[in-house]
Design a protein around this motif. Structure first.
Motif, mmCIF file in Angstrom:
data_model
loop_
_atom_site.group_PDB
_atom_site.id
_atom_site.type_symbol
_atom_site.label_atom_id
_atom_site.label_comp_id
_atom_site.label_asym_id
_atom_site.label_seq_id
_atom_site.Cartn_x
_atom_site.Cartn_y
_atom_site.Cartn_z
ATOM 1 N N LEU A 171 0.925 -1.071 0.372
ATOM 2 C CA LEU A 171 0.498 -0.344 -0.362
ATOM 3 C C LEU A 171 0.887 1.194 -0.208
ATOM 4 C CD1 LEU A 171 -2.760 -0.772 2.464
ATOM 5 C CD2 LEU A 171 -2.967 -1.174 0.635
ATOM 6 N N TRP A 172 2.174 1.393 0.713
ATOM 7 C CA TRP A 172 2.763 2.905 1.094
ATOM 8 C C TRP A 172 4.225 2.715 0.961
ATOM 9 C CZ3 TRP A 172 -1.416 1.479 5.625
ATOM 10 C CH2 TRP A 172 -2.276 2.026 5.276
ATOM 11 N N ARG A 173 4.699 1.557 0.379
ATOM 12 C CA ARG A 173 6.112 1.410 0.684
ATOM 13 C C ARG A 173 6.754 2.864 -0.011
ATOM 14 N NH1 ARG A 173 9.672 -2.745 -0.662
ATOM 15 N NH2 ARG A 173 8.056 -4.294 -1.463
ATOM 16 N N GLU A 174 6.346 3.287 -0.426
ATOM 17 C CA GLU A 174 6.992 4.485 -1.595
ATOM 18 C C GLU A 174 6.337 6.086 -0.961
ATOM 19 O OE1 GLU A 174 10.007 4.380 -3.493
ATOM 20 O OE2 GLU A 174 8.455 2.022 -3.783
ATOM 21 N N ARG A 175 5.669 5.650 0.158
ATOM 22 C CA ARG A 175 4.814 7.465 0.713
ATOM 23 C C ARG A 175 6.221 7.647 1.253
ATOM 24 N NH1 ARG A 175 -0.149 7.250 -0.441
ATOM 25 N NH2 ARG A 175 -0.293 6.264 -3.476
ATOM 26 N N PRO A 176 6.014 9.131 1.830
ATOM 27 C CA PRO A 176 7.167 9.833 3.190
ATOM 28 C C PRO A 176 6.890 8.766 4.851
ATOM 29 C CG PRO A 176 6.357 11.179 1.512
ATOM 30 C CD PRO A 176 5.866 10.094 1.009
ATOM 31 N N HIS A 177 7.958 8.530 4.914
ATOM 32 C CA HIS A 177 7.463 7.985 6.804
ATOM 33 C C HIS A 177 6.508 7.078 6.650
ATOM 34 C CE1 HIS A 177 9.383 12.375 7.924
ATOM 35 N NE2 HIS A 177 8.444 12.517 6.899
ATOM 36 N N SER A 178 6.819 5.846 5.836
ATOM 37 C CA SER A 178 6.412 4.948 5.675
ATOM 38 C C SER A 178 6.146 3.541 6.453
ATOM 39 C CB SER A 178 6.088 4.478 4.197
ATOM 40 O OG SER A 178 5.885 3.166 4.055
ATOM 41 N N ALA A 179 7.842 3.968 7.236
ATOM 42 C CA ALA A 179 8.591 2.397 8.290
ATOM 43 C C ALA A 179 7.802 3.367 9.033
ATOM 44 C CB ALA A 179 10.218 2.374 7.931
ATOM 45 N N GLU A 180 7.844 4.712 9.367
ATOM 46 C CA GLU A 180 8.555 4.775 10.985
ATOM 47 C C GLU A 180 6.810 4.695 11.497
ATOM 48 O OE1 GLU A 180 10.303 6.184 8.161
ATOM 49 O OE2 GLU A 180 11.109 7.729 8.847
ATOM 50 N N TRP A 181 5.843 5.099 10.432
ATOM 51 C CA TRP A 181 4.420 4.496 10.594
ATOM 52 C C TRP A 181 4.037 3.251 10.808
ATOM 53 C CZ3 TRP A 181 0.317 6.984 12.436
ATOM 54 C CH2 TRP A 181 0.546 8.835 12.013
ATOM 55 N N PHE A 182 4.910 2.020 9.991
ATOM 56 C CA PHE A 182 4.265 0.315 10.318
ATOM 57 C C PHE A 182 5.326 0.590 11.551
ATOM 58 C CE2 PHE A 182 6.434 -3.435 10.013
ATOM 59 C CZ PHE A 182 5.268 -3.785 9.874
ATOM 60 N N GLU A 183 6.268 1.358 11.726
ATOM 61 C CA GLU A 183 6.540 0.376 13.646
ATOM 62 C C GLU A 183 6.072 1.143 14.559
ATOM 63 O OE1 GLU A 183 9.566 -1.283 13.899
ATOM 64 O OE2 GLU A 183 9.702 -1.402 12.554
ATOM 65 N N ARG A 184 5.148 1.999 14.396
ATOM 66 C CA ARG A 184 3.817 3.161 15.194
ATOM 67 C C ARG A 184 3.407 2.397 15.306
ATOM 68 N NH1 ARG A 184 2.102 9.009 15.580
ATOM 69 N NH2 ARG A 184 0.320 9.383 17.589
ATOM 70 N N GLY A 258 -3.488 12.638 9.835
ATOM 71 C CA GLY A 258 -2.258 13.187 10.090
ATOM 72 C C GLY A 258 -1.481 12.442 9.442
ATOM 73 N N SER A 259 -1.405 10.972 9.200
ATOM 74 C CA SER A 259 0.012 10.313 8.682
ATOM 75 C C SER A 259 0.219 10.762 7.410
ATOM 76 C CB SER A 259 -0.814 9.012 8.182
ATOM 77 O OG SER A 259 -1.368 8.384 7.513
ATOM 78 N N GLY A 260 0.223 11.721 6.357
ATOM 79 C CA GLY A 260 0.033 11.644 5.401
ATOM 80 C C GLY A 260 1.020 10.914 4.804
ATOM 81 N N LEU A 261 0.181 9.792 4.821
ATOM 82 C CA LEU A 261 0.052 8.118 3.304
ATOM 83 C C LEU A 261 -0.767 8.518 2.671
ATOM 84 C CD1 LEU A 261 0.000 5.614 6.644
ATOM 85 C CD2 LEU A 261 2.505 6.494 4.973
ATOM 86 N N PRO A 263 -1.572 11.397 -0.358
ATOM 87 C CA PRO A 263 -1.572 12.625 -0.410
ATOM 88 C C PRO A 263 -2.556 13.258 -1.735
ATOM 89 C CG PRO A 263 -0.191 11.451 -1.817
ATOM 90 C CD PRO A 263 -1.130 10.130 -0.655
ATOM 91 N N ASP A 264 -4.212 11.922 -1.455
ATOM 92 C CA ASP A 264 -5.274 12.278 -2.084
ATOM 93 C C ASP A 264 -5.698 12.564 -1.415
ATOM 94 O OD1 ASP A 264 -7.647 12.225 -3.594
ATOM 95 O OD2 ASP A 264 -7.033 12.039 -5.547
ATOM 96 N N ALA A 265 -6.540 13.978 -1.744
ATOM 97 C CA ALA A 265 -7.216 14.404 -0.435
ATOM 98 C C ALA A 265 -8.894 13.534 -0.224
ATOM 99 C CB ALA A 265 -7.400 15.913 -0.214
ATOM 100 N N VAL A 266 -9.319 13.573 -1.746
ATOM 101 C CA VAL A 266 -10.250 12.594 -1.364
ATOM 102 C C VAL A 266 -10.273 10.889 -0.490
ATOM 103 C CG1 VAL A 266 -12.598 12.096 -2.889
ATOM 104 C CG2 VAL A 266 -11.030 14.091 -3.449
ATOM 105 N N ARG A 267 -9.997 10.292 -1.185
ATOM 106 C CA ARG A 267 -9.499 8.926 -1.222
ATOM 107 C C ARG A 267 -8.827 8.852 0.829
ATOM 108 N NH1 ARG A 267 -8.380 5.127 -4.159
ATOM 109 N NH2 ARG A 267 -7.584 4.253 -2.545
ATOM 110 N N ALA A 268 -8.181 9.912 0.982
ATOM 111 C CA ALA A 268 -8.041 9.984 2.592
ATOM 112 C C ALA A 268 -8.861 10.188 2.785
ATOM 113 C CB ALA A 268 -7.489 11.112 3.030
#
Length: 376
Positions: A171-184, A258-261, A263-268
């Motif tokens: 789902l989110w490998r290429e998204r910013p801070h993806s690894a940090e959110w997985f750990e969280r 708030g995660s930013g994972l 970027p598309d506001a509608v899908r979020a």
């Protein structure tokens, strides 16, 4: 005997392996696990990861006389003898195992001059447990509940985290801070928390496997599958008993936004809507074409095999251990009676795939728990 060795790839270590190590401890003062690193194989875990899992599994049982040595591109029996280990211990599960291990024993001693082998026979319930057997369990709905019975807890946790990481990265490998959110989300502050007895990593794995099955059997569009998966990842990210300004589900939805994972506001916002749909207070007002699927995935645990349902019920009670028994039983009975009524009316699972597959089992499971509560 001062030292005895046990060798294998141990990817993963199983309860069968642990039994053999336990037998080794009854024979010798020290057990050395020789962990094979074979360049021709592609193990799930690296040698260092497997070493850590073996040590953690032994430590969990209080076994402080077990060491692990990684063997790279050498004969294990020769390495063992060079390190003062004259005997290796092996488990024999069948006559086929004996024929194979006897050939290896002859090679070890007569050809390469290595350690000799002692054979032990595991109890019947562990006779079919092997790493390949455990690996073959992965994938179908409920695979994690089954695997848990055959491997020590550290191996189980490492395995499901690796599985979850693949799901996450899809789902989110290429998204910013993806690894940090997985750990969280998989860490102590969320699904991996010590106080999460049901809304935990098991719940996460089970739900994602349910979504896979739903998608495979209904031909759901990949974009729809991704939306439900994203919502399920976050829907119980916040799970606190204390009353707050907002519900746990609303807090989880805000955490997602708030995660930013996405970027598309509608899908979020679509994902946030599906998370809020699981909220007892505001869920009814949420509108989305995938709402029925999301709610059905969240309730699918009710329609599992009796053993899995019992583990779920035990976990729920543990999460509410702060509630007195009489109060818990009263409230739990009300909830179960309400849900069973919906199941009997055919409306518990709003998505037809789940209705067809889980309604009968859900009625049986909830009826059994209600009978148990009434008898207390």
């Amino acid at each position: 005997m001062q030292k005895i060795g046990f060798s294998g790839t141990l990817d993963p270590i199983t309860n069968g392996h642990m039994w053999v190590i336990g037998e080794a401890r009854s024979i010798a003062e020290e057990v050395v696990v020789f962990l094979s690193e074979n360049s021709t194989k592609a193990p799930k875990f690296s040698a260092e990861e497997r070493k850590a899992i073996v040590l953690a599994s032994c430590a969990e049982r209080g076994w402080n006389n077990v060491a692990v040595q990684i063997v790279k591109s050498e004969y294990t029996a020769r390495v063992a003898k060079r390190n003062g280990v004259g005997y290796l211990i092996r488990g024999i599960r069948s006559t086929a195992d004996f024929d194979y291990e006897n050939l290896i024993q002859q090679t070890n001693v007569e050809v390469i001059g290595g350690a000799k082998t002692l054979f032990v026979m595991p109890p019947r319930d562990l006779g079919s447990v092997s790493s390949s057997f455990v690996k073959a369990l992965e994938g179908p709905v409920g695979w994690n509940w089954t695997m848990k019975k055959f491997v020590p807890a550290p191996a189980y946790k490492a395995w499901i985290l690796a599985w979850l990481r693949k799901e996450w990265d899809s789902l989110w490998r290429e998204r910013p801070h993806s690894a940090e959110w997985f750990e969280r989300l998989t860490g102590e502050q969320a699904y991996g928390g010590a106080e999460r007895h049901y809304h935990n990593l098991d719940h996460l794995v089970h739900g994602l496997a349910e979504i896979r099955a739903w998608a495979a059997n209904t031909g759901a569009a990949p974009a729809h599958v991704a939306l439900v998966k994203a919502a399920f990842w976050f829907h119980d990210a916040v799970y606190a008993h204390a009353a707050g300004e907002v519900s746990n589900e609303e807090a989880s939805a805000r955490l997602w936004l708030g995660s930013g994972l996405e970027p598309d506001a509608v899908r979020a916002e679509e994902v946030a809507t599906l998370i809020r749909a699981t909220d007892h207070f505001q869920g009814g007002a949420m509108l989305h074409p995938l709402k029925d699927t999301m709610l059905s995935v969240d309730l699918a645990i009710l329609g599992q095999e009796a053993e899995v349902y019992q583990a779920y019920a035990t976990g729920i009670r543990a999460e509410y251990a702060h509630v007195p028994e009489a109060d818990y039983n009263s409230k739990r009975a009300q909830i179960l009676a309400h849900l069973r009524g919906k199941a009997e009316a055919g409306t518990l699972f709003a998505d037809p795939f789940f209705t067809d597959n889980y309604t009968a089992a859900a009625i049986a499971n909830m009826s059994a728990e209600l009978a148990l509560i009434a008898g207390r």
